[in-house]
Write an enzyme that holds these catalytic residues in place. Sequence first.
Site, mmCIF file in Angstrom:
data_model
loop_
_atom_site.group_PDB
_atom_site.id
_atom_site.type_symbol
_atom_site.label_atom_id
_atom_site.label_comp_id
_atom_site.label_asym_id
_atom_site.label_seq_id
_atom_site.Cartn_x
_atom_site.Cartn_y
_atom_site.Cartn_z
ATOM 1 N N ARG A 20 -8.203 -1.599 8.351
ATOM 2 C CA ARG A 20 -9.422 -0.887 8.129
ATOM 3 C C ARG A 20 -10.194 -0.300 9.443
ATOM 4 O O ARG A 20 -10.398 -1.155 10.311
ATOM 5 C CB ARG A 20 -10.320 -1.826 7.674
ATOM 6 C CG ARG A 20 -11.282 -1.227 6.407
ATOM 7 C CD ARG A 20 -11.958 -2.167 5.852
ATOM 8 N NE ARG A 20 -12.773 -1.627 4.522
ATOM 9 C CZ ARG A 20 -13.250 -2.460 3.442
ATOM 10 N NH1 ARG A 20 -13.262 -3.323 3.695
ATOM 11 N NH2 ARG A 20 -13.729 -1.734 2.371
ATOM 12 N N ARG A 24 -5.932 7.684 16.902
ATOM 13 C CA ARG A 24 -6.894 7.599 16.083
ATOM 14 C C ARG A 24 -8.317 6.957 17.002
ATOM 15 O O ARG A 24 -9.254 7.491 17.030
ATOM 16 C CB ARG A 24 -6.935 6.916 14.672
ATOM 17 C CG ARG A 24 -8.404 7.090 13.985
ATOM 18 C CD ARG A 24 -8.159 6.597 12.436
ATOM 19 N NE ARG A 24 -7.589 7.563 11.786
ATOM 20 C CZ ARG A 24 -8.086 8.638 10.784
ATOM 21 N NH1 ARG A 24 -9.440 8.411 11.122
ATOM 22 N NH2 ARG A 24 -7.645 9.346 10.229
ATOM 23 N N GLU A 34 -13.129 2.995 4.921
ATOM 24 C CA GLU A 34 -13.004 2.081 6.275
ATOM 25 C C GLU A 34 -14.142 2.461 6.905
ATOM 26 O O GLU A 34 -14.752 1.688 7.819
ATOM 27 C CB GLU A 34 -11.830 3.154 6.997
ATOM 28 C CG GLU A 34 -10.327 2.707 6.563
ATOM 29 C CD GLU A 34 -9.368 3.531 7.271
ATOM 30 O OE1 GLU A 34 -9.227 4.704 6.737
ATOM 31 O OE2 GLU A 34 -8.725 3.027 8.223
ATOM 32 N N PHE A 66 -8.391 1.277 11.604
ATOM 33 C CA PHE A 66 -7.195 2.230 12.048
ATOM 34 C C PHE A 66 -7.212 2.759 13.650
ATOM 35 O O PHE A 66 -6.957 3.863 13.794
ATOM 36 C CB PHE A 66 -6.565 3.392 11.173
ATOM 37 C CG PHE A 66 -5.193 3.596 11.323
ATOM 38 C CD1 PHE A 66 -4.107 2.740 10.836
ATOM 39 C CD2 PHE A 66 -4.610 4.720 12.042
ATOM 40 C CE1 PHE A 66 -2.788 3.110 10.917
ATOM 41 C CE2 PHE A 66 -3.334 5.166 12.076
ATOM 42 C CZ PHE A 66 -2.422 4.165 11.580
ATOM 43 N N ALA A 80 -5.977 5.440 5.083
ATOM 44 C CA ALA A 80 -6.845 6.480 5.850
ATOM 45 C C ALA A 80 -8.187 6.893 5.088
ATOM 46 O O ALA A 80 -8.412 7.954 5.125
ATOM 47 C CB ALA A 80 -5.902 7.637 6.429
ATOM 48 N N GLN A 124 0.742 -1.203 0.080
ATOM 49 C CA GLN A 124 -0.008 0.063 0.201
ATOM 50 C C GLN A 124 0.753 1.077 0.198
ATOM 51 O O GLN A 124 0.196 2.311 -0.054
ATOM 52 C CB GLN A 124 -0.805 0.100 1.198
ATOM 53 C CG GLN A 124 -2.006 -0.852 1.161
ATOM 54 C CD GLN A 124 -2.904 -0.825 2.560
ATOM 55 O OE1 GLN A 124 -2.793 -2.105 3.148
ATOM 56 N NE2 GLN A 124 -3.414 0.186 2.720
HETATM 57 N N1 MTE Z 1 -11.175 -2.734 -0.430
HETATM 58 C C1 MTE Z 1 -10.712 -3.823 -0.977
HETATM 59 N N2 MTE Z 1 -11.462 -4.330 -1.972
HETATM 60 N N3 MTE Z 1 -9.310 -4.014 -0.701
HETATM 61 C C2 MTE Z 1 -8.727 -3.500 0.489
HETATM 62 O O1 MTE Z 1 -7.764 -4.045 0.617
HETATM 63 N N4 MTE Z 1 -8.702 -1.772 1.894
HETATM 64 C C3 MTE Z 1 -9.285 -0.822 2.882
HETATM 65 C C4 MTE Z 1 -10.256 0.205 1.921
HETATM 66 N N5 MTE Z 1 -10.950 -0.770 1.197
HETATM 67 C C5 MTE Z 1 -9.264 -2.380 0.959
HETATM 68 C C6 MTE Z 1 -10.626 -1.979 0.447
HETATM 69 C C7 MTE Z 1 -8.677 0.232 3.499
HETATM 70 S S1 MTE Z 1 -8.011 -0.231 5.042
HETATM 71 C C8 MTE Z 1 -8.611 1.423 3.023
HETATM 72 S S2 MTE Z 1 -7.553 2.667 4.123
HETATM 73 C C9 MTE Z 1 -8.957 2.119 1.957
HETATM 74 O O2 MTE Z 1 -9.870 1.009 1.146
HETATM 75 C C10 MTE Z 1 -7.936 2.465 1.057
HETATM 76 O O3 MTE Z 1 -8.429 3.108 -0.203
HETATM 77 P P1 MTE Z 1 -8.819 4.186 -0.502
HETATM 78 O O4 MTE Z 1 -8.090 5.225 0.321
HETATM 79 O O5 MTE Z 1 -8.743 4.429 -2.129
HETATM 80 O O6 MTE Z 1 -10.254 4.159 -0.216
HETATM 81 N N1 HPA Z 2 -4.695 5.942 8.996
HETATM 82 C C1 HPA Z 2 -4.150 5.007 8.248
HETATM 83 N N2 HPA Z 2 -2.776 4.998 8.125
HETATM 84 C C2 HPA Z 2 -2.213 5.926 8.776
HETATM 85 C C3 HPA Z 2 -2.640 6.718 9.389
HETATM 86 C C4 HPA Z 2 -4.144 7.128 9.561
HETATM 87 O O1 HPA Z 2 -4.546 7.891 10.205
HETATM 88 N N3 HPA Z 2 -1.806 7.689 9.983
HETATM 89 C C5 HPA Z 2 -0.538 7.224 9.548
HETATM 90 N N4 HPA Z 2 -0.893 6.056 8.873
HETATM 91 MO MO1 MOS Z 3 -6.313 1.494 5.628
HETATM 92 S S1 MOS Z 3 -6.190 0.743 7.599
HETATM 93 O O1 MOS Z 3 -5.939 3.097 6.308
HETATM 94 O O2 MOS Z 3 -4.879 1.079 5.286
#
Ligand code: MTE
Ligand code: HPA
Ligand code: MOS
Length: 803
Positions: free
Chosen positions: A337, A305, A749, A339, A507, A192
């Site tokens: 997810r 958080r 999330e 956090f 995030a 990521q």
């Molecule tokens: N959705 C899928 N299909 N797979 C993933 O690994 N990760 C989640 C969420 N949705 C995830 C997911 C997490 S922890 C985060 S922080 C966000 O997607 C990250 O992507 P975004 O910031 O583009 O929403």
């Molecule tokens: N969310 C997810 N990842 C992070 C954050 C947060 O707020 N801060 C640092 N890494």
């Molecule tokens: Mo999502 S726990 O912020 O990768």
Amino acid sequence: MSKNSHDSAHTHVAGTSEFVDDRPIMRGELFMDVVYSTHAHAKFTLDYSEALKDEDVVAVYTAADVHHNVWGTIFKDQPLIAKDVVQYAGEAVALVVAKTTVAAQYAKQKVKVNYQDLPAVLSINDAKKHNSYIADKRFIERGDIKSAFAKAKHTLSGEVVIQGHDHFYLESQVAIAYPLEDGQVEVHSSSQHPTETQHVVAHCLGLDAKDVVVQVKRMGGGFGGKESQAAPIAAMAALGAIKLNRPVRLCLTKDDDMVMTGKRNPFQNLYKVAFDDDGVIDGLEVELFSDGGAYADLSTSIMERAMLHSDNAYFIPNMKVAGQVCKTNHHPHTAFRGFGGPKGVATAEIIIEKIAHHLGLDPLEVRNKNVYRDEDGRNITHYNQIVKNNCLPKLFEKIEKDCHYKKRRSEITKFNQESDEFVKGLSITPVKFGISFTTRFLNQANAMVIIHLDSTLQIATGATEMGQGVNARICAMVTSEMGLERSHARVMPTRTDKNANTSPTAASSGTDLNGAAALLAVRKIKHRLSEFASLLLELPEARWPSKTAGLGTEAEIAIKTRNLDSNDPNEGADWKSGKATYFGVEFKDGVVTCKGRSINFPDLIREAYLSRVSLSDYAHYSIPGIEFNKLEGSGNAFLYFTQGVACSEVTLNRDTGEVKVDQVDILMDLGRPVNLDLDVGQVSGAFIQGMGWVTTENLVYNDQGYLLSHAPSTYKIPNIQDTPRVFNIELLENDENYANVRGTKAVGEPPLLLAISTWTAINNALTYLPTYKDSYPEVRIPATSENVLRAMAPQAFSKWSTP
Ligand code: MTE
Ligand code: HPA
Ligand code: MOS
């Protein structure tokens, strides 16, 4: 491909999407495996002479082979390969490299590790006993907590036990490192955070960042588990590649991945709450303790958080939150997810349930009494951020009506009086999730947009695709700005040589940050093209550059403005279309129009090129106005909040403790979605993932902290049968989130936290049993069938106390 489908939907279905381990094996490629500790805390010595006897084994590496044997996201406290002492079961002690995967797996069994055990800390309680902590305890405080308790009509206290949660991404941690000429290395990683992966590889190997390129095409799920913990895997593969000058592939098996990598942090939270006869909370004191595992990883940030979400959706005039990360001998726990958010919110929600039970009120009534409202200043958080664009009261009102809460409550009450086989519970919980990295410097992104001569676009950002659809969203934003179909552009694999110094895709802000940067980049091109089009369309076609072959230079049209500079993706944009217009030129349906004359987009691109107008650009975006003072625990920690509510109905089997989630209704405010279908996919996926966390996903360790439940045979994630039979998802119309790009709200999330309603519904069901007439069940997370059965008959199970 339909308009709203995931950009990889068709290749996923056809099986042609390429994940890292699908990359064809290169000539000379070698395979790595990791030898890891099975003891929690021990001095150790290694004997790998047997392993080296196998002719298919090429090398074994230990700590001594690593240039800088240390890494870490916040604190650099973790060895890449343990030296002399292991701190957790699952920690790497050696790497084997062999000609085949199977040979590497055999060789790893032949490496002898001799342990001399040291005392281990394996729980939060243990850690407290031994003062074993990571970083200082932190506090956020508002109002006067002492006097709130002194004058309180009612007080309650308790402890909430929350266990960990495995990410269970379908694609394990994996990396392939290719040595290039002149000491360079290219690493294909399932990460990521490509930038951090690049930096960890460079640091551990003693290379410059300029000599390391990390590429992430896509992940088979990340869920936070690949925010920090992908980097050491990449560094291990790169170590082999640089040492041996051959490509090296490291792909963990599911079992090894589960044993080695950290999970969602377990929490054990203490609380004390003061409230009046109506259930209005006046004071709340929460002490959060998390299990950080053996190294810091992201745990301190996760704790922050959690602290910032301990109010969840409620205005609490006098509040004190403390947060302390415990150092234990478990795998280093990490982002997952939500956090930290889910652990703060679960605590707040169980407190509400308990207050309601204590006063004999319906929990929904207590929630409505305490929810953030704009009236009387009840709209400011314990860290002094005003909750703007607050939809919570409206969400409560609507879901109560839409899911027939009152009617179902009385039906359930009646059912529970009549049935001695089952008991039902019902619960609505809200979420107010802060969107922004709480680490200020991470709130930046950069993007590059290229228009090729055939007029198709390529987009490159620091965002990584893990299934969430960030590529499809960014692509839609950029193409719609140019009046083009989404299929006119492609989002390219994320590479550190195109987008540097990027933040993790985490995030929930991947689209917020990278979409904004991409939009700013394409607007720069659009601005130039607009001026160019306005000049071109004034000329008779015969004088257009492409029509004057050989006379190109004379026919060139010179534009005056070359650079548009803005950090605001909503600046100059029409709120309805989301598009910005320059020089009165419109881009629509592949046609560019000015003052009634028009040209097809591809022709415009050709003409612009011949007039030497730049067709590529780059932009940087940083989120404005994040002013959170960490020392004082006060200020605007977030750009905005994503809000929602969910109602869960559950049925518990009174003989077996089996939990069935019968119905779930979700209502969320996601602003103005770029892609409604993907958003609904995120809501359902996140909810079900959260439902697994609060119900069936149970991590079991042996007395060495070694994870026993390291496969789907022993670790139960939700499957299709566990999905609620009735599962309704609705989005509220909210056209008024001006804070974020195009009025969207992050979705990744927040809906996971709505699954807390399933957990409170289980607890709610138990309150109907005579055992809980005067007390509250407080079943931990996960409320497995076993834990539910224990709660139903505490005396019968008293001799098997849960640790
Ligand atoms: N959705 C899928 N299909 N797979 C993933 O690994 N990760 C989640 C969420 N949705 C995830 C997911 C997490 S922890 C985060 S922080 C966000 O997607 C990250 O992507 P975004 O910031 O583009 O929403
Ligand atoms: N969310 C997810 N990842 C992070 C954050 C947060 O707020 N801060 C640092 N890494
Ligand atoms: Mo999502 S726990 O912020 O990768």
